[in-house]
Write an enzyme that holds these catalytic residues in place. Structure first.
Site, PDB file in Angstrom:
ATOM      1  N   SER A 138       0.847  -1.181   0.000  1.00  0.00           N
ATOM      2  CA  SER A 138       0.000   0.000   0.000  1.00  0.00           C
ATOM      3  C   SER A 138       0.882   1.231   0.000  1.00  0.00           C
ATOM      4  CB  SER A 138      -0.889   0.013   1.251  1.00  0.00           C
ATOM      5  OG  SER A 138      -1.527   1.261   1.441  1.00  0.00           O
TER       6      SER A 138
ATOM      7  N   TYR B 282      -1.937  -0.636  10.488  1.00  0.00           N
ATOM      8  CA  TYR B 282      -2.014  -0.932   9.049  1.00  0.00           C
ATOM      9  C   TYR B 282      -0.734  -0.502   8.334  1.00  0.00           C
ATOM     10  CZ  TYR B 282      -3.852  -0.996   4.265  1.00  0.00           C
ATOM     11  OH  TYR B 282      -4.046  -1.232   2.921  1.00  0.00           O
TER      12      TYR B 282
END
Length: 225
Positions: A106, A119
């Site tokens: 990501s 995350y």
């Protein structure tokens, strides 16, 4: 093609769309799931040439609002799951002296993001796991690369922006629109097909000299200020 998902309904939809997808319901943080997926691939094709680690979960909170269970849930899926699937498939790829592993990280793994402690950390770990695989197994004919999508039109992105919006007292759409306008040079959200096309390229012979790479798919989001 073996498709693994914890959501049986999602697998049925994927099978209907892909046509040649053999579905396996399982949780990738469970080592038995990775072993079952590898066995299924061997039963079907006798080898494993490609692995795309695409499963992931998000958790929106700064560190002081992240408890141990929240942290473990993110790390178990995003890092442990990628590790287990990669290891199970690598064992087969090493025997055939060929393989391509693509891990979905990501933009959050490349740069810091507010209210994203677990995350972002998990996705940074995925990036370095990819690099380790690339370094250790290039001589065995195995390539490993990492895609780093930004804002893509997916359920995860939708959930992410809904939670960010709640913290700001606005809707998820308002939160996303403001982010796109302020941070994405191309001024739009990406489409899943734009990610899929990069994955297919990295699997192809045209990418045969690419390993250990991080490929942003983010409309310029991580390019700079």
């Amino acid at each position: 093609m073996i498709c693994v998902d914890i959501n049986g309904d999602a697998l049925q939809n994927l099978s209907a769309e892909a046509g040649n997808c053999i579905s396996l319901v399982g949780d990738i943080k469970d080592g038995d799931t990775a072993k079952s997926a590898a066995r299924a691939a061997l039963d079907v094709g006798g080898r494993i040439d490609f692995l795309f680690n695409n499963a992931g979960v998000e958790f929106i909170a700064p560190l002081l609002e992240t408890n141990e269970a929240d942290w473990d849930a993110v790390m178990d899926t995003n890092v442990r799951g990628t590790f287990l699937m990669s290891k199970a498939c690598l064992e087969v790829m090493a025997r055939t002296k060929f393989g391509v592993i693509i891990n979905n990280a990501s933009d959050a793994g490349v740069r810091g993001i507010k209210v994203n402690a677990a995350y972002s950390t998990s996705k940074a770990a995925v990036i370095h796991l990819t690099r380790s695989i690339a370094l250790d197994y290039a001589s065995a004919g195995i390539r490993a690369n990492c895609i780093c999508p930004g804002c893509i039109r997916t359920p995860l992105c939708e959930r992410f922006n809904e939670e960010v919006g709640q913290r700001k007292g606005i809707s998820g759409k308002e939160a996303l629109d403001a982010f796109v306008k302020s941070h994405i040079p191309m001024l739009r959200v990406g489409e899943p097909e734009e990610v899929a096309s990069v994955v297919l390229f990295l699997c192809s012979a045209e990418a045969s000299y690419i390993t250990g790479a991080l490929i942003p798919i983010d409309g310029g989001l991580t390019t700079g200020m």
